[in-house]
Write an enzyme that holds these catalytic residues in place. Structure first.
Site, PDB file in Angstrom:
ATOM      1  N   THR A  35       0.748  -1.170  -0.122  1.00 49.71           N
ATOM      2  CA  THR A  35       0.136   0.462   0.109  1.00 49.71           C
ATOM      3  C   THR A  35       1.426   1.138   0.002  1.00 49.71           C
ATOM      4  O   THR A  35       0.265   2.470  -0.469  1.00 49.71           O
ATOM      5  CB  THR A  35      -0.792   0.005   1.392  1.00 49.71           C
ATOM      6  OG1 THR A  35      -0.215  -0.285   2.228  1.00 49.71           O
ATOM      7  CG2 THR A  35      -2.518  -1.262   1.041  1.00 49.71           C
ATOM      8  N   PHE A  70       5.291   0.307  11.875  1.00 51.20           N
ATOM      9  CA  PHE A  70       4.393   0.691  11.342  1.00 51.20           C
ATOM     10  C   PHE A  70       3.559  -0.449  10.921  1.00 51.20           C
ATOM     11  O   PHE A  70       2.145   0.002   9.984  1.00 51.20           O
ATOM     12  CB  PHE A  70       4.270   2.263  10.810  1.00 51.20           C
ATOM     13  CG  PHE A  70       5.234   2.917  11.918  1.00 51.20           C
ATOM     14  CD1 PHE A  70       4.225   4.098  12.500  1.00 51.20           C
ATOM     15  CD2 PHE A  70       6.337   3.030  11.836  1.00 51.20           C
ATOM     16  CE1 PHE A  70       4.477   4.986  13.687  1.00 51.20           C
ATOM     17  CE2 PHE A  70       6.869   4.567  12.049  1.00 51.20           C
ATOM     18  CZ  PHE A  70       6.557   4.782  13.670  1.00 51.20           C
ATOM     19  N   THR A 114      -3.948   1.186  18.190  1.00 58.83           N
ATOM     20  CA  THR A 114      -4.812   1.889  17.410  1.00 58.83           C
ATOM     21  C   THR A 114      -6.514   2.070  18.782  1.00 58.83           C
ATOM     22  O   THR A 114      -6.118   1.235  19.479  1.00 58.83           O
ATOM     23  CB  THR A 114      -5.731   1.018  16.246  1.00 58.83           C
ATOM     24  OG1 THR A 114      -6.836   1.692  15.893  1.00 58.83           O
ATOM     25  CG2 THR A 114      -6.184   0.103  16.300  1.00 58.83           C
ATOM     26  N   TYR A 138      -9.962  -5.515  12.015  1.00 56.69           N
ATOM     27  CA  TYR A 138      -8.231  -4.966  12.612  1.00 56.69           C
ATOM     28  C   TYR A 138      -8.429  -4.690  13.546  1.00 56.69           C
ATOM     29  O   TYR A 138      -7.750  -4.941  14.601  1.00 56.69           O
ATOM     30  CB  TYR A 138      -8.695  -3.184  11.894  1.00 56.69           C
ATOM     31  CG  TYR A 138      -7.955  -2.287  11.512  1.00 56.69           C
ATOM     32  CD1 TYR A 138      -6.839  -2.818  11.545  1.00 56.69           C
ATOM     33  CD2 TYR A 138      -8.196  -1.148  12.574  1.00 56.69           C
ATOM     34  CE1 TYR A 138      -5.719  -1.356  11.456  1.00 56.69           C
ATOM     35  CE2 TYR A 138      -6.855  -0.438  12.914  1.00 56.69           C
ATOM     36  CZ  TYR A 138      -6.071   0.030  12.649  1.00 56.69           C
ATOM     37  OH  TYR A 138      -5.281   0.572  12.939  1.00 56.69           O
ATOM     38  N   PHE A 166      -5.842   7.778  17.503  1.00 56.29           N
ATOM     39  CA  PHE A 166      -7.279   8.382  16.915  1.00 56.29           C
ATOM     40  C   PHE A 166      -7.103   8.752  15.821  1.00 56.29           C
ATOM     41  O   PHE A 166      -6.431   7.748  15.685  1.00 56.29           O
ATOM     42  CB  PHE A 166      -7.856   8.954  18.185  1.00 56.29           C
ATOM     43  CG  PHE A 166      -7.982   8.049  19.775  1.00 56.29           C
ATOM     44  CD1 PHE A 166      -7.217   7.647  20.350  1.00 56.29           C
ATOM     45  CD2 PHE A 166      -9.295   8.541  20.120  1.00 56.29           C
ATOM     46  CE1 PHE A 166      -7.480   7.102  21.418  1.00 56.29           C
ATOM     47  CE2 PHE A 166      -9.629   7.466  21.262  1.00 56.29           C
ATOM     48  CZ  PHE A 166      -8.225   6.690  22.003  1.00 56.29           C
ATOM     49  N   LEU A 185     -11.721   9.934   6.022  1.00 57.47           N
ATOM     50  CA  LEU A 185     -13.080  10.733   6.218  1.00 57.47           C
ATOM     51  C   LEU A 185     -12.046  12.649   5.630  1.00 57.47           C
ATOM     52  O   LEU A 185     -12.519  13.271   4.238  1.00 57.47           O
ATOM     53  CB  LEU A 185     -13.497  11.500   7.368  1.00 57.47           C
ATOM     54  CG  LEU A 185     -14.559  12.815   7.477  1.00 57.47           C
ATOM     55  CD1 LEU A 185     -15.853  11.975   6.731  1.00 57.47           C
ATOM     56  CD2 LEU A 185     -14.722  12.716   9.045  1.00 57.47           C
TER      57      LEU A 185
HETATM   58  N1  UDP Z   1     -16.768   8.875   7.540  1.00 58.99           N
HETATM   59  C1  UDP Z   1     -18.071   8.852   6.530  1.00 58.99           C
HETATM   60  N2  UDP Z   1     -17.719   9.238   5.227  1.00 58.99           N
HETATM   61  C2  UDP Z   1     -16.671   8.763   4.986  1.00 58.99           C
HETATM   62  C3  UDP Z   1     -15.440   8.134   5.364  1.00 58.99           C
HETATM   63  C4  UDP Z   1     -15.902   8.451   7.266  1.00 58.99           C
HETATM   64  O1  UDP Z   1     -19.219   9.953   6.911  1.00 58.99           O
HETATM   65  O2  UDP Z   1     -16.645   9.032   3.498  1.00 58.99           O
HETATM   66  C5  UDP Z   1     -17.002   9.208   8.642  1.00 58.99           C
HETATM   67  C6  UDP Z   1     -17.461   7.278   9.485  1.00 58.99           C
HETATM   68  O3  UDP Z   1     -18.210   6.681   9.649  1.00 58.99           O
HETATM   69  C7  UDP Z   1     -16.165   7.501  10.604  1.00 58.99           C
HETATM   70  C8  UDP Z   1     -15.524   8.570  10.771  1.00 58.99           C
HETATM   71  O4  UDP Z   1     -15.967   9.436   9.453  1.00 58.99           O
HETATM   72  O5  UDP Z   1     -17.352   8.174  12.137  1.00 58.99           O
HETATM   73  C9  UDP Z   1     -14.215   8.952  10.664  1.00 58.99           C
HETATM   74  O6  UDP Z   1     -13.579   7.478   9.840  1.00 58.99           O
HETATM   75  P1  UDP Z   1     -12.445   7.600   9.102  1.00 58.99           P
HETATM   76  O7  UDP Z   1     -12.257   6.058   8.125  1.00 58.99           O
HETATM   77  O8  UDP Z   1     -11.463   8.563   8.444  1.00 58.99           O
HETATM   78  O9  UDP Z   1     -11.145   6.984  10.371  1.00 58.99           O
HETATM   79  P2  UDP Z   1     -11.955   6.007  11.913  1.00 58.99           P
HETATM   80  O10 UDP Z   1     -12.389   6.587  12.480  1.00 58.99           O
HETATM   81  O11 UDP Z   1     -12.776   4.747  11.174  1.00 58.99           O
HETATM   82  O12 UDP Z   1     -10.654   5.101  11.961  1.00 58.99           O
END
Ligand code: UDP
Length: 318
Positions: A35, A70, A114, A138, A166, A185
């Protein structure tokens, strides 16, 4: 120190490798490029491409002062549909790394754990003493590795630290988030701002939170790297310290989208979609332990600054 950085061609690994090299350490990066990206490895670092389980024993036999681990599979959704990839790629590979460290007498380990090890929290902010009950594969695999580290540290006098991240975001110059399949996100929202994506989907707005969307604790990747340097210094032989790393502030998905709108000046259309499997409603860290025991002091806590650095990076890649 001479340090082995596994996964140093990835996002968090490359930022850490760069910061460690800048701090004067001799850094060797190992990455299978499944990746990661070869050009993300900092130029000061020697790069060994290969499968950790195959190359770690030979590499560590050279003599290292420590390992920063990592390398991992880290997509929550994928971990639910392809668990074998996570049990092999995360747990088996990490145990092989620990075995290689024992064989070579490598004294220190800092591991990327994590917040997903906690699962749905009973209390927020989450302390290290909280119950660990992952909601996805995970998280289970990362928790299993933490248990392995505890026992290896005790049995083999390794000075080990796990840092439970986080939501890591932001960038460090040319080092940033470049996933082939993006699920996080902030980079997804920024792809809308660059025009590479039409809209962002909000995964559920019926969560038990103020605006109904999930709340997360976003931490700048450079603050995270600072914690790794401190962890290396504070790790104690025969013990396994576990520390949460977050800013202690929660932001909802809607608040993150609004911040991205402010930073980019783009309207960023958003649509509500179903909940994503395995998502807890709220994840916010208590990082008190890292602050008091490691002397960690995050310096880039404003969400707008974190998004701003990610945005600068995203634009620089176009
Ligand atoms: N999320 C969302 N839309 C997206 C990607 C993520 O609403 O396209 C939400 C996801 O459900 C979570 C938050 O954003 O509540 C953070 O998600 P991310 O995958 O960035 O990190 P995670 O908290 O899963 O490690």
């Amino acid at each position: 120190m001479k340090l082995l950085v596994t996964g140093g061609a990835g996002y968090v690994g490359s930022v850490n490798a760069a910061r460690l090299a800048e701090a004067g350490h001799e850094v060797v990066v190992v990455d299978d490029l499944s990746t990661g990206h070869a050009d993300a490895v900092p130029s000061e670092c020697r790069f060994v491409e290969g499968d950790l389980t195959e190359v770690a024993p030979g590499l560590l036999a050279e003599g290292f002062d420590g390992v920063l681990h990592f390398a991992a599979k880290s997509l929550v959704g994928e971990s639910m549909t392809e668990p074998a990839k996570y049990w092999h790629g995360n747990v088996n590979a990490s145990v092989a790394l620990l075995d290689a460290m024992v064989a070579a007498g490598t004294p220190r380990l800092v591991f990327s754990s994590t917040a997903a090890t906690y699962g749905e929290p009973e209390q927020v902010p989450i302390k290290e003493t909280a119950r660990t009950s992952p909601t996805n594969t995970y998280g289970y695999t990362k928790l299993a590795i933490d248990y392995a580290i505890t026992t290896y540290a005790q049995a083999h006098n390794i000075a080990a630290v796990s840092l439970r991240y986080f939501n890591v975001a932001g960038a460090y110059g040319r080092f940033g988030e470049r996933h082939a399949v993006e699920t996080h996100l902030i980079p997804i929202i920024l792809q809308v701002a660059t025009g590479d994506r039409e809209q962002v989907q909000i995964f559920g707005e019926d969560w038990p939170t103020e605006d109904g969307t999930c709340v997360r604790d976003y931490i700048h990747v450079v603050d995270l790297a600072d914690a790794h340097l401190l962890a290396l210094q504070h790790a104690m032989p025969g013990t396994h310290g576990i520390y949460n790393l977050g800013s202690g502030a929660g932001f909802s998905v809607r608040q993150v989208i609004d911040t991205c709108r402010d930073v980019t000046g783009h309207p960023i259309p958003a649509a509500v979609a179903p909940r994503r499997a395995g998502d807890p409603a709220v994840l916010v860290a208590s990082s008190e332990k890292a602050r008091t025991e490691l002397g960690w002091q995050p310096k880039r806590e404003k969400l707008a600054d974190i998004v701003g650095d990610a945005w600068t990076f995203t634009q620089s890649r176009r």
